[in-house]
Design an enzyme around this catalytic site. Structure first.
Site: not given
Ligand code: ZN
Length: 180
Positions: A50, A113-114
Site C-alpha cells: 500500500g 511501512c515503506l
Molecule cells: Zn505506511
C-alpha cells in the site's frame, strides 16, 4: 507514469493531516497523474502492498493498495523474491476514504511501512472495518473488509491522518536485511 520518491520518517509531510480531494476534481489531469504515478511507485516497491499520497509528499486523501493484499488473504503463495515469476498485480485506488465502522474484535500483527524502513511494529487493530470511498473514476463505494486487507486499509488511512506505525505499535522491532 513515473516513479515518485518515497519520503521517510521523520519527514514532516508524513505528520500533516491530508486534505480531501474535491470529488469534481477526481477526473482532473492533476489527480489522474497522481494516481497513475502512485501505482507506478508502489509497483516498483517490492516490499510494499500500500502507498498513501503523503508518502510521496502530496498531502491529499488518496491511497493505492496492491491486489497482492487480497492474494495474501486468499492464502496464495506470494514470493516477491522469485524473479522468474513476476506477479502482475492490480492496484485499487481509494480517494477520500472514511472508516465508517470498526469491529470491537481486534487482532495484533507485525506491520512494516515503506516510510519506516528496516523496522516493524506490533500493531493492534480492529479485525473488520466498513469503508466508504471514491475510486479514480469518481464512483462512490462502500463495503466491509476483513483480514489483511482490512489492516492495510487502516494503515493507509492512518497515513492520511498523519499517523505512523511508530505511534500505533505496542512494540517496535528492528530487523536486519536477510531476516525478512
Ligand atoms: Zn505506511
Amino acid at each position: 507514469m513515473s516513479k515518485l520518491p518515497i519520503v521517510k520518517f521523520p519527514h514532516s509531510v508524513l505528520r500533516r493531516p491530508a486534505g480531501e480531494v474535491p470529488p469534481a476534481e477526481i477526473l482532473s489531469s492533476r489527480i489522474q497523474r497522481l494516481v497513475s504515478d502512485m501505482k507506478d511507485t508502489l509497483a516498483k516497491a517490492p516490499d510494499g502492498v500500500g502507498l498513501a499520497a503523503p508518502q510521496v509528499s502530496v498531502p491529499l486523501r488518496v491511497f493505492v493498495i496492491s491486489s497482492e493484499a487480497s492474494s495474501i488473504d486468499a492464502g496464495m503463495r506470494v514470493d516477491a523474491n522469485d524473479a522468474n515469476k513476476p506477479q502482475k498485480w492490480e492496484y485499487h485506488v481509494f480517494i477520500n476514504p472514511v472508516l465508517k465502522k470498526r469491529s470491537r474484535e481486534k487482532t495484533t500483527v507485525t506491520e512494516g511501512c515503506l516510510s519506516v524502513p528496516e523496522k516493524f511494529g506490533e500493531v493492534s487493530r480492529p479485525a473488520k472495518v466498513y469503508l466508504e470511498w471514491y475510486d479514480e473514476r469518481g464512483k462512490r463505494h462502500g463495503r466491509g473488509f476483513t483480514k489483511f486487507f482490512a489492516r492495510v486499509l487502516q494503515h493507509e488511512t492512518d497515513h492520511l491522518d498523519g499517523l505512523l506505525i511508530v505511534d500505533r505499535a505496542k512494540r517496535m522491532l528492528r530487523v536486519s536485511r536477510g531476516e525478512r
